[in-house]
Enzyme design. Structure first.
Site, PDB file in Angstrom:
ATOM      1  N   HIS A  19      10.211 -26.028   0.858  1.00  0.00           N
ATOM      2  CA  HIS A  19       9.354 -26.886   0.855  1.00  0.00           C
ATOM      3  C   HIS A  19       7.666 -26.197   0.716  1.00  0.00           C
ATOM      4  CE1 HIS A  19      10.466 -30.551   3.034  1.00  0.00           C
ATOM      5  NE2 HIS A  19      11.563 -29.834   3.667  1.00  0.00           N
ATOM      6  N   SER A 111      21.303 -29.927  -3.906  1.00  0.00           N
ATOM      7  CA  SER A 111      20.620 -30.797  -5.434  1.00  0.00           C
ATOM      8  C   SER A 111      21.389 -31.497  -6.267  1.00  0.00           C
ATOM      9  CB  SER A 111      19.329 -30.077  -6.089  1.00  0.00           C
ATOM     10  OG  SER A 111      18.989 -30.195  -6.309  1.00  0.00           O
ATOM     11  N   ASP A 155      14.237 -27.247  -7.874  1.00  0.00           N
ATOM     12  CA  ASP A 155      16.195 -27.983  -8.448  1.00  0.00           C
ATOM     13  C   ASP A 155      16.116 -27.841  -9.951  1.00  0.00           C
ATOM     14  OD1 ASP A 155      15.886 -28.979  -5.544  1.00  0.00           O
ATOM     15  OD2 ASP A 155      16.314 -30.422  -5.817  1.00  0.00           O
TER      16      ASP A 155
HETATM   17  P1  ADP Z   1      21.082 -33.939  -2.985  1.00  0.00           P
HETATM   18  O1  ADP Z   1      20.374 -33.688  -3.893  1.00  0.00           O
HETATM   19  O2  ADP Z   1      20.598 -32.910  -1.844  1.00  0.00           O
HETATM   20  O3  ADP Z   1      22.237 -33.981  -3.269  1.00  0.00           O
HETATM   21  P2  ADP Z   1      19.524 -36.247  -2.600  1.00  0.00           P
HETATM   22  O4  ADP Z   1      19.380 -37.590  -1.597  1.00  0.00           O
HETATM   23  O5  ADP Z   1      18.081 -36.029  -3.153  1.00  0.00           O
HETATM   24  O6  ADP Z   1      20.080 -35.264  -2.121  1.00  0.00           O
HETATM   25  O7  ADP Z   1      20.489 -36.810  -4.160  1.00  0.00           O
HETATM   26  C1  ADP Z   1      21.238 -37.279  -3.481  1.00  0.00           C
HETATM   27  C2  ADP Z   1      21.595 -38.881  -4.586  1.00  0.00           C
HETATM   28  O8  ADP Z   1      21.105 -38.973  -5.924  1.00  0.00           O
HETATM   29  C3  ADP Z   1      22.624 -39.716  -4.395  1.00  0.00           C
HETATM   30  O9  ADP Z   1      22.389 -41.128  -3.149  1.00  0.00           O
HETATM   31  C4  ADP Z   1      22.553 -40.882  -5.022  1.00  0.00           C
HETATM   32  O10 ADP Z   1      21.983 -41.624  -5.361  1.00  0.00           O
HETATM   33  C5  ADP Z   1      22.370 -39.758  -6.498  1.00  0.00           C
HETATM   34  N1  ADP Z   1      23.120 -38.970  -7.304  1.00  0.00           N
HETATM   35  C6  ADP Z   1      24.283 -38.223  -7.010  1.00  0.00           C
HETATM   36  N2  ADP Z   1      24.966 -37.136  -7.526  1.00  0.00           N
HETATM   37  C7  ADP Z   1      25.308 -38.653  -7.186  1.00  0.00           C
HETATM   38  C8  ADP Z   1      26.718 -38.979  -8.626  1.00  0.00           C
HETATM   39  N3  ADP Z   1      27.761 -38.006  -9.170  1.00  0.00           N
HETATM   40  N4  ADP Z   1      26.573 -40.402  -9.121  1.00  0.00           N
HETATM   41  C9  ADP Z   1      26.617 -41.248  -8.593  1.00  0.00           C
HETATM   42  N5  ADP Z   1      24.976 -40.546  -7.573  1.00  0.00           N
HETATM   43  C10 ADP Z   1      24.680 -39.435  -7.898  1.00  0.00           C
HETATM   44 MG    MG Z   2      17.945 -33.584  -4.320  1.00  0.00          MG
END
Ligand code: ADP
Ligand code: MG
Length: 367
Positions: A19, A111, A155
């Site tokens: 953060h 991420s 990220d």
């Molecule tokens: P993190 O970045 O830690 O994985 P976030 O909440 O920032 O978590 O991002 C996750 C979101 O990104 C998912 O809920 C989805 O909306 C989107 N996302 C990530 N990868 C995919 C994928 N392969 N297909 C569809 N949506 C995705």
């Molecule tokens: Mg994220």
């Protein structure tokens, strides 16, 4: 020659500096060997088609309407947000079919969102040049302004600029980064708690607001310009004070961790991970029982130098520094303890710092 192309962007694990990015401080992420790929093919009908293999869902967009598209609280907000940013920069977008395939677990703090944004940006650019920093920035704008999460730049930056075998110490104010080679004697293991508490996104926004409140009370533009003495003398409510305390001490821990890594001092690196976690638990209040358990249990396993939560909070992953000879025992012990305590099976990722985003299309045979 096939007209299909493949663009790849990695997820990341943040070693320390949580953060701190939106407070213009220091972070120390590594780009992962887990990545998101976007395969592009010509569109059959003049529209933009986006298919997520993971979601098994296809969505189609009229290119002419993209510039004025509104967010839908849907996974396509990420690629659409990126497309809008490219249009705003004056790029013409060709009608394409995008197929997204990803090894980065979604919502686990590694991420997947930035990996998706950066891979999409390269895919839509189709090889046209844009300075890498501009790519990172436009992807951050897509997430903060279109998706609506007021994230910092860590990220997207590391997904673009990551380098094999190195962590990247980023100064989020100057956007300059130093590569930090990690000592050979420790493996980086991310452990997925398999929980993600709903609170996450709203708590993230609250933390951003509380830090802004603390900066205002301190009379500085961002917490990067504050120090612990000024915080001690300032008049402010308890919550912003605790949040600012975490940010200021965390910035200092990042710099101490970098010095320890350069000196090969694994014990000090591990101790700083544990301190960072304690600060996220007590002062920033973004951990949860499952994650606290994983960190405490890991710290007691022989061969583990230290652990902490990584990512936005309220679930997701921990990052652990482990003697390479102890990795198998570490996984067994931690998995058993966690299953016993929470009836959940954690996932383990052996993190190999990898390169940043690029096109990986293989030339067609015979070319
Ligand atoms: P993190 O970045 O830690 O994985 P976030 O909440 O920032 O978590 O991002 C996750 C979101 O990104 C998912 O809920 C989805 O909306 C989107 N996302 C990530 N990868 C995919 C994928 N392969 N297909 C569809 N949506 C995705
Ligand atoms: Mg994220």
């Amino acid at each position: 020659m096939s007209s299909s192309r493949i663009f790849r962007a990695p997820g990341r694990v943040n070693l320390i500096g949580e953060h701190t990015d939106y407070n213009l401080g220091f972070v120390l992420p590594v780009a992962l060997n887990l990545a998101t790929e976007v395969v592009t093919e010509p569109s059959p009908d003049g529209n933009l088609h986006i298919f997520s293999e993971h979601r098994q869902e296809r969505q189609s967009f009229d290119l002419a309407g993209l510039a004025t598209a509104q967010p839908r609280k849907h996974w396509t907000d990420y690629p659409v947000g990126v497309a809008r940013e490219l249009l705003a920069l004056g790029f013409h977008l060709a009608p394409l079919q995008l197929t997204i395939r990803s090894q980065v677990p979604e919502g686990a703090g590694l991420s997947s969102s930035a990996a998706l944004e950066v891979a999409t940006a390269l895919a839509l650019l189709q090889g046209r040049a844009l300075p890498p920093l501009e790519i990172a920035r436009l992807c951050q704008r897509a997430e903060s302004q279109f998706v609506g999460l007021p994230c910092g730049i860590m990220d997207q930056y590391v997904s673009v600029f990551g380098r094999q075998n190195s962590a990247l110490c980023l100064d989020c104010r100057t956007l300059e980064a130093d590569f930090v080679e990690l000592p050979a004697g420790a493996a980086i293991i991310a452990v997925n708690s398999m929980v993600k508490h709903q609170l996450g996104d709203s708590a993230y926004r609250t933390r951003v607001a509380e830090c802004a409140q603390a900066a205002t009370a301190l009379g500085v533009a961002s917490l990067r310009d504050a120090n612990l003495d000024a915080l001690g003398n300032a008049n402010m409510a308890d919550k912003p004070r605790h949040r600012a305390w975490h940010i200021l001490t965390e910035n200092d821990r990042v710099l101490r961790f970098v010095a320890a890594a350069r000196a090969g001092d694994l014990n000090e690196m591990g101790a700083l991970l544990v301190e960072s976690h304690a600060s996220m638990k007590a002062d920033y209040e973004i951990t949860c029982p499952e994650i606290d358990f994983l960190v405490e249990a890991a710290s007691e396993i022989p061969g583990c130098y230290g652990a902490r939560m990584t990512g936005g909070g309220f679930g997701g992953c921990t990052v652990n520094l482990v003697d390479p000879a102890s990795v198998a025992d570490f996984q067994t012990s931690l998995s058993n303890a966690y299953r016993h305590a929470f009836a959940l099976v954690p996932a383990f990722y052996l993190c190999q710092p990898g390169d940043g985003a690029r096109e990986i299309t293989k030339p067609a045979a015979g070319v």
